[in-house]
Design an enzyme around this catalytic site. Structure first.
Site, short mmCIF file in Angstrom:
data_model
loop_
_atom_site.label_atom_id
_atom_site.label_comp_id
_atom_site.label_asym_id
_atom_site.label_seq_id
_atom_site.Cartn_x
_atom_site.Cartn_y
_atom_site.Cartn_z
N HIS A 100 0.84 -1.21 0.00
CA HIS A 100 0.00 0.00 0.00
C HIS A 100 0.87 1.25 0.00
CE1 HIS A 100 -3.36 2.68 1.11
NE2 HIS A 100 -2.45 3.27 1.89
N GLU A 101 1.88 1.29 0.85
CA GLU A 101 2.74 2.48 0.90
C GLU A 101 3.51 2.66 -0.40
OE1 GLU A 101 2.09 4.49 3.07
OE2 GLU A 101 1.00 3.14 4.41
N HIS A 104 1.58 4.53 -2.96
CA HIS A 104 1.70 5.99 -2.95
C HIS A 104 2.92 6.46 -3.73
CE1 HIS A 104 -1.63 6.63 -0.29
NE2 HIS A 104 -1.08 5.97 0.72
N HIS A 108 2.92 8.97 -6.94
CA HIS A 108 3.79 10.14 -7.06
C HIS A 108 4.51 10.12 -8.40
CE1 HIS A 108 6.81 12.92 -4.77
NE2 HIS A 108 6.33 13.49 -5.86
#
Length: 226
Positions: A100-101, A104, A108
């Site tokens: 999940h991280e 991100h 980006h």
């Protein structure tokens, strides 16, 4: 209805939902933290594998200085930070959170619009979040409607930020599921566990947004109605 009664009416339901969402997240994470992934990979290794597969070789994966559930992606340093149970964990929960991280980080890199909007809003939100309550208290103490209006407007910016965050979080979880399955980092049977962890985490953001909106409505009715 008294001011306290109205406050309880608006805030009690979301407070209960918030506590329930936090309990569900902790329970779901704990359950899946006890289930090892067949690949035997740690959360750090899962994150690194996904980053490299997406050409993000320069994005580091570091231990988070916070405690459990302090996992995050920092767009300023372009780094993924994982809590110790995720960084070193070899579980379904660790794989889900790490992916999940990294989702991100991929957002980006792809200039995902909601994330760009969220990043653009952040300075204003940081100011609003640290200022509105003092202006509200000062306005209420001095019976200055103008200060109260400014305070509520600032709080509204913070509430909007909560709702802008929702698509960012849901999309990161979607990307995580795609990456975990596409790269073979979890088996078909393990995907159920990763989905449950990501869903439970997403619900905390939903409830947080609803709680912020409920409080905003309370302030509008309590201070701005004729």
């Amino acid at each position: 209805m008294s001011g306290i009664g109205m406050y309880i009416l608006f805030l009690a339901p979301t407070l209960i939902l918030g506590l329930a969402a936090q309990w569900w997240l902790k329970k779901t994470f704990a359950t899946n933290a006890e289930l090892g992934v067949q690949s035997g990979m740690t959360g750090e290794e899962v994150a690194r594998r996904i980053l490299d597969a997406n050409g993000l070789h320069g994005v580091p994966v570091n231990p988070s200085p916070g405690g459990p559930l302090s996992d995050h992606y920092d767009p300023r340093s372009r780094g993924v930070f994982l809590s110790e149970p995720v960084f070193a964990g070899r579980s379904i929960a660790a794989a889900a959170v790490a992916a999940h991280e990294v989702g991100h980080a991929i957002q980006h890199d792809k200039a995902y619009a909601p994330m760009q909007i969220r990043s653009t809003m952040f300075p204003a939100v940081a100011f609003a979040s640290s200022t509105w309550i003092f202006l509200l208290m000062a306005g209420a103490f001095m019976n200055a409607l103008g200060l109260i209006q400014v305070a509520i407007a600032l709080y509204a910016i913070a509430v909007l930020f909560h709702f802008v965050t929702l698509p960012v979080e849901f999309d990161a979880s979607k990307r995580a599921q795609v990456q975990l399955a596409g790269l073979g980092l979890v088996s078909d049977s393990e995907r159920t566990g990763t989905r449950r962890v990501l869903t439970a985490a997403a619900m905390t953001y939903v409830v947080g947004a609803l709680a912020a909106l409920s409080q905003l409505l309370y302030f509008v009715l309590a201070y701005l109605q004729d």
